[in-house]
Structures are given as structure tokens and as C-alpha cells.
Design a protein around this motif. Structure first.
Motif, PDB file in Angstrom:
ATOM      1  N   PHE A  43     -30.818 -21.242 -22.649  1.00  0.00           N
ATOM      2  CA  PHE A  43     -30.059 -20.922 -21.097  1.00  0.00           C
ATOM      3  C   PHE A  43     -30.548 -19.237 -20.914  1.00  0.00           C
ATOM      4  O   PHE A  43     -30.709 -19.045 -19.795  1.00  0.00           O
ATOM      5  N   ASP A  44     -30.736 -18.617 -21.775  1.00  0.00           N
ATOM      6  CA  ASP A  44     -31.179 -17.175 -21.700  1.00  0.00           C
ATOM      7  C   ASP A  44     -32.518 -17.025 -21.082  1.00  0.00           C
ATOM      8  O   ASP A  44     -32.896 -16.448 -20.166  1.00  0.00           O
ATOM      9  N   VAL A  45     -33.240 -18.180 -21.499  1.00  0.00           N
ATOM     10  CA  VAL A  45     -34.804 -18.202 -20.808  1.00  0.00           C
ATOM     11  C   VAL A  45     -34.538 -18.499 -19.276  1.00  0.00           C
ATOM     12  O   VAL A  45     -35.101 -18.277 -18.428  1.00  0.00           O
ATOM     13  N   LEU A  46     -33.528 -19.472 -19.003  1.00  0.00           N
ATOM     14  CA  LEU A  46     -33.549 -19.878 -17.620  1.00  0.00           C
ATOM     15  C   LEU A  46     -32.796 -18.838 -16.853  1.00  0.00           C
ATOM     16  O   LEU A  46     -33.386 -18.502 -15.854  1.00  0.00           O
ATOM     17  N   MET A  47     -31.907 -17.856 -17.171  1.00  0.00           N
ATOM     18  CA  MET A  47     -31.238 -16.859 -16.762  1.00  0.00           C
ATOM     19  C   MET A  47     -32.559 -15.725 -16.346  1.00  0.00           C
ATOM     20  O   MET A  47     -32.615 -15.047 -15.361  1.00  0.00           O
ATOM     21  N   GLU A  48     -33.499 -15.579 -17.518  1.00  0.00           N
ATOM     22  CA  GLU A  48     -34.318 -14.592 -17.096  1.00  0.00           C
ATOM     23  C   GLU A  48     -35.481 -15.103 -16.043  1.00  0.00           C
ATOM     24  O   GLU A  48     -35.927 -14.213 -15.279  1.00  0.00           O
ATOM     25  N   LEU A  49     -35.512 -16.372 -16.205  1.00  0.00           N
ATOM     26  CA  LEU A  49     -36.503 -16.885 -15.034  1.00  0.00           C
ATOM     27  C   LEU A  49     -35.983 -16.596 -13.743  1.00  0.00           C
ATOM     28  O   LEU A  49     -36.842 -16.458 -12.865  1.00  0.00           O
ATOM     29  N   VAL A  50     -34.723 -17.000 -13.543  1.00  0.00           N
ATOM     30  CA  VAL A  50     -34.091 -16.735 -12.301  1.00  0.00           C
ATOM     31  C   VAL A  50     -34.126 -15.452 -11.797  1.00  0.00           C
ATOM     32  O   VAL A  50     -34.427 -15.155 -10.490  1.00  0.00           O
ATOM     33  N   ALA A  51     -33.732 -14.620 -12.895  1.00  0.00           N
ATOM     34  CA  ALA A  51     -34.031 -12.959 -12.558  1.00  0.00           C
ATOM     35  C   ALA A  51     -35.373 -12.791 -12.022  1.00  0.00           C
ATOM     36  O   ALA A  51     -35.343 -11.884 -10.995  1.00  0.00           O
ATOM     37  N   GLN A  52     -36.350 -13.163 -12.785  1.00  0.00           N
ATOM     38  CA  GLN A  52     -37.652 -12.811 -12.489  1.00  0.00           C
ATOM     39  C   GLN A  52     -37.974 -13.255 -11.056  1.00  0.00           C
ATOM     40  O   GLN A  52     -38.868 -12.738 -10.234  1.00  0.00           O
ATOM     41  N   THR A  53     -37.940 -14.436 -10.716  1.00  0.00           N
ATOM     42  CA  THR A  53     -38.406 -15.068  -9.667  1.00  0.00           C
ATOM     43  C   THR A  53     -37.537 -14.962  -8.340  1.00  0.00           C
ATOM     44  O   THR A  53     -37.858 -15.109  -7.280  1.00  0.00           O
ATOM     45  N   GLY A  54     -36.178 -14.522  -8.490  1.00  0.00           N
ATOM     46  CA  GLY A  54     -35.228 -14.211  -7.302  1.00  0.00           C
ATOM     47  C   GLY A  54     -34.937 -15.653  -6.605  1.00  0.00           C
ATOM     48  O   GLY A  54     -34.484 -15.406  -5.524  1.00  0.00           O
ATOM     49  N   LEU A  55     -35.060 -16.783  -7.287  1.00  0.00           N
ATOM     50  CA  LEU A  55     -35.000 -18.114  -6.531  1.00  0.00           C
ATOM     51  C   LEU A  55     -33.264 -18.028  -6.345  1.00  0.00           C
ATOM     52  O   LEU A  55     -32.413 -17.485  -7.237  1.00  0.00           O
ATOM     53  N   ALA A  56     -32.799 -18.940  -5.997  1.00  0.00           N
ATOM     54  CA  ALA A  56     -31.389 -19.587  -5.946  1.00  0.00           C
ATOM     55  C   ALA A  56     -31.258 -20.703  -6.801  1.00  0.00           C
ATOM     56  O   ALA A  56     -32.038 -21.675  -6.769  1.00  0.00           O
ATOM     57  N   ALA A  57     -30.135 -20.693  -7.577  1.00  0.00           N
ATOM     58  CA  ALA A  57     -30.198 -21.771  -8.866  1.00  0.00           C
ATOM     59  C   ALA A  57     -28.582 -22.311  -8.627  1.00  0.00           C
ATOM     60  O   ALA A  57     -27.626 -21.441  -8.772  1.00  0.00           O
ATOM     61  N   LEU A  58     -28.406 -23.685  -8.681  1.00  0.00           N
ATOM     62  CA  LEU A  58     -27.228 -24.365  -8.818  1.00  0.00           C
ATOM     63  C   LEU A  58     -27.249 -25.096 -10.129  1.00  0.00           C
ATOM     64  O   LEU A  58     -28.076 -25.965 -10.293  1.00  0.00           O
ATOM     65  N   ILE A  59     -26.578 -24.888 -11.109  1.00  0.00           N
ATOM     66  CA  ILE A  59     -26.675 -25.374 -12.541  1.00  0.00           C
ATOM     67  C   ILE A  59     -25.365 -26.143 -12.523  1.00  0.00           C
ATOM     68  O   ILE A  59     -24.317 -25.616 -13.207  1.00  0.00           O
ATOM     69  N   ALA A  60     -25.388 -27.580 -13.002  1.00  0.00           N
ATOM     70  CA  ALA A  60     -24.235 -28.347 -13.386  1.00  0.00           C
ATOM     71  C   ALA A  60     -24.223 -28.266 -14.854  1.00  0.00           C
ATOM     72  O   ALA A  60     -25.201 -28.556 -15.696  1.00  0.00           O
ATOM     73  N   THR A  61     -22.987 -27.818 -15.500  1.00  0.00           N
ATOM     74  CA  THR A  61     -22.767 -27.845 -17.034  1.00  0.00           C
ATOM     75  C   THR A  61     -21.602 -28.044 -17.389  1.00  0.00           C
ATOM     76  O   THR A  61     -20.610 -27.777 -16.757  1.00  0.00           O
ATOM     77  N   HIS A  62     -21.290 -28.652 -18.624  1.00  0.00           N
ATOM     78  CA  HIS A  62     -20.277 -28.906 -19.146  1.00  0.00           C
ATOM     79  C   HIS A  62     -19.867 -27.745 -20.412  1.00  0.00           C
ATOM     80  O   HIS A  62     -18.714 -27.697 -20.742  1.00  0.00           O
ATOM     81  N   ASN A  63     -20.719 -26.975 -20.375  1.00  0.00           N
ATOM     82  CA  ASN A  63     -20.719 -25.656 -21.436  1.00  0.00           C
ATOM     83  C   ASN A  63     -20.190 -24.537 -20.592  1.00  0.00           C
ATOM     84  O   ASN A  63     -20.453 -23.669 -19.903  1.00  0.00           O
ATOM     85  N   ILE A  64     -18.687 -24.401 -20.975  1.00  0.00           N
ATOM     86  CA  ILE A  64     -17.838 -23.332 -20.307  1.00  0.00           C
ATOM     87  C   ILE A  64     -18.295 -22.101 -20.637  1.00  0.00           C
ATOM     88  O   ILE A  64     -18.506 -21.149 -19.868  1.00  0.00           O
ATOM     89  N   GLU A  65     -18.854 -21.748 -22.021  1.00  0.00           N
ATOM     90  CA  GLU A  65     -19.228 -20.350 -22.232  1.00  0.00           C
ATOM     91  C   GLU A  65     -20.652 -20.014 -21.427  1.00  0.00           C
ATOM     92  O   GLU A  65     -20.684 -18.996 -20.941  1.00  0.00           O
ATOM     93  N   LEU A  66     -21.547 -20.999 -21.211  1.00  0.00           N
ATOM     94  CA  LEU A  66     -22.540 -20.701 -20.271  1.00  0.00           C
ATOM     95  C   LEU A  66     -22.300 -20.535 -18.950  1.00  0.00           C
ATOM     96  O   LEU A  66     -22.520 -19.625 -18.162  1.00  0.00           O
ATOM     97  N   ALA A  67     -21.288 -21.045 -18.279  1.00  0.00           N
ATOM     98  CA  ALA A  67     -20.838 -21.200 -17.031  1.00  0.00           C
ATOM     99  C   ALA A  67     -20.357 -19.935 -16.690  1.00  0.00           C
ATOM    100  O   ALA A  67     -20.339 -19.277 -15.714  1.00  0.00           O
TER     101      ALA A  67
END
Length: 234
Positions: free
Chosen positions: A186-210
């Protein structure tokens, strides 16, 4: 504020319509998602998260409502037109990586680029750049079976971003990983979103990540509700 990358207006979706077993999943749902924004989508299993993601990504059609991607009314386009929008503007990540087993990590990332008309040399360079960004450049020539679960999902992230989409949709992208690996990926995903500036919608059951995302939306009785404070699935 700039125009949303993704705008859903009045989205409704039912299954088994017109029968006694009709199930209304989405009910006049609205959503605006902007560039550089990563939003969590939470709900109990069966509430319609995957249906919402498939409609947002033009893999399914709503019964009513409008889907706009990058300002374009994409939902009314022909099947070929919808496919073109998906290839150009949308990246998908799923719970299971769905990598092609006979191809290397690099080749899996090159494939969507080649399908989109990118030259082999440019596709290879893009794949290597992305693999380096997620910290597994040394694994470029390995096939999926030779990669760990976390490495496979990192390759799946790279594949989703291969064509430089404006919108990233992810359905439980860390749900198949152990907690420690889930956090790292998830850290990698967050970094990729920050680097690219895209919009991201992430469905998750992980409350801590949400809770780490910019906003949390809960799918409740077919509509989206902004969550303030502690996140609960029920």
C-alpha cells in the motif's frame, strides 16, 4: 477546483430487473474524484463496491445516470469507444494480480502498452521505469511464479499505470496479502499516486489503510456517504 477526473451522476444499477428477485445495488449515486486524490471505498461484502468500480471503469453500464471521465460523457460511447477510453484513461488493479504466467514481469507491463500502439522500445523503457519506482527492477525478467505475492501485486500496479492513465480503480488490491506485506504494498501504491497525480478510488476492507487516504466513502444503501471520524464497515 479543476474538472473531476471521474464524475458519476445519478448512477443506479439493479440485477434481475423486473423480476421478484430484483436486487437494487446502486440508487442514484453521485461521486466526483479529482486529480491527485486517493479515496477509500468501504462497505460490507455484497454491498456493491465491485459493481460501482466496474461502472466507473466502463466495464459495466448503469441502468440510469452519467459516467464522465476527464470531462467526456464516456458512458454513452459505443463499445469500441468505451474500450478506447479505458485503454487511454483508466487503470485497474484487482485483489488477485491476474498476471499472465508465461510472460516476465517486464513483458506483463509492456503488453497493455503494445495493445495501445506503443513501440516495443518505448514500452520496455516505460516498464523498466515503473519496476524501478516500485523497487523490483532486479525482478524484471522473472515470471510471476518466481515472484512473491507482494512482488506480483507491485507488477500489477505497474501494469495498471503502464499507459499513464488519469484514473486508477482498485478492488481490494492488498486483500490477498498478509498484513505486513499489505502495508508495504500500500505504501508503494500511495507513492505511485503521489508521483503521477492521478485520481484513485480504492475499495478495501482494511480500515487502517482506508484511514490513511484523503477521503473515505462508505457505500450505504446504494449511495455514497462521506465518513468523518473512525471508519466502520457495518
Amino acid at each position: 477546483m479543476n474538472e473531476p477526473v471521474l464524475s458519476l451522476s445519478g448512477i443506479s444499477k439493479s440485477y434481475n430487473r423486473g423480476t421478484p428477485g430484483e436486487v437494487e445495488v446502486l440508487r442514484g449515486l453521485d461521486l466526483d474524484l479529482h486529480a491527485g486524490e486517493i479515496v477509500a471505498l468501504v462497505a460490507p461484502s455484497g454491498a456493491g463496491k465491485s459493481t460501482l468500480l466496474h461502472i466507473a471503469g466502463l466495464l459495466d453500464t448503469p441502468d440510469t445516470g452519467q459516467v464522465r471521465i476527464c470531462g467526456e460523457d464516456a458512458g454513452t460511447r459505443s463499445d469500441r469507444g468505451r474500450t478506447a477510453v479505458r485503454r487511454r484513461d483508466v487503470g485497474f488493479v484487482y485483489q488477485f494480480h491476474h498476471l499472465l504466467p508465461e510472460f516476465s514481469a517486464r513483458e506483463n507491463i509492456m503488453l497493455p502498452q503494445r495493445a495501445n500502439g506503443t513501440s516495443a522500445d518505448a514500452a520496455r523503457a516505460r516498464a523498466d521505469l515503473l519496476l524501478d519506482r516500485v523497487g523490483i527492477a532486479a525482478r524484471a525478467d522473472h515470471r510471476p511464479a518466481a515472484l512473491s505475492g507482494g512482488e506480483q501485486q507491485r507488477v500489477a500496479f505497474c501494469r495498471a499505470l503502464a499507459n499513464e492513465p488519469r484514473l486508477l480503480l482498485a478492488d481490494e488490491p492488498t486483500g490477498n496479502l498478509d498484513p505486513a506485506t499489505s502495508g508495504q504494498v500500500f505504501d508503494v501504491l500511495m507513492e505511485l499516486v503521489a508521483q503521477t497525480g492521478l485520481a484513485a478510488l480504492i475499495a478495501t476492507h482494511n480500515i487502517e489503510l482506508a484511514a490513511r487516504m484523503d477521503r473515505v466513502l462508505r457505500l450505504d444503501n446504494g449511495r455514497l456517504v462521506d465518513v468523518a471520524g473512525p471508519v466502520h464497515l457495518a
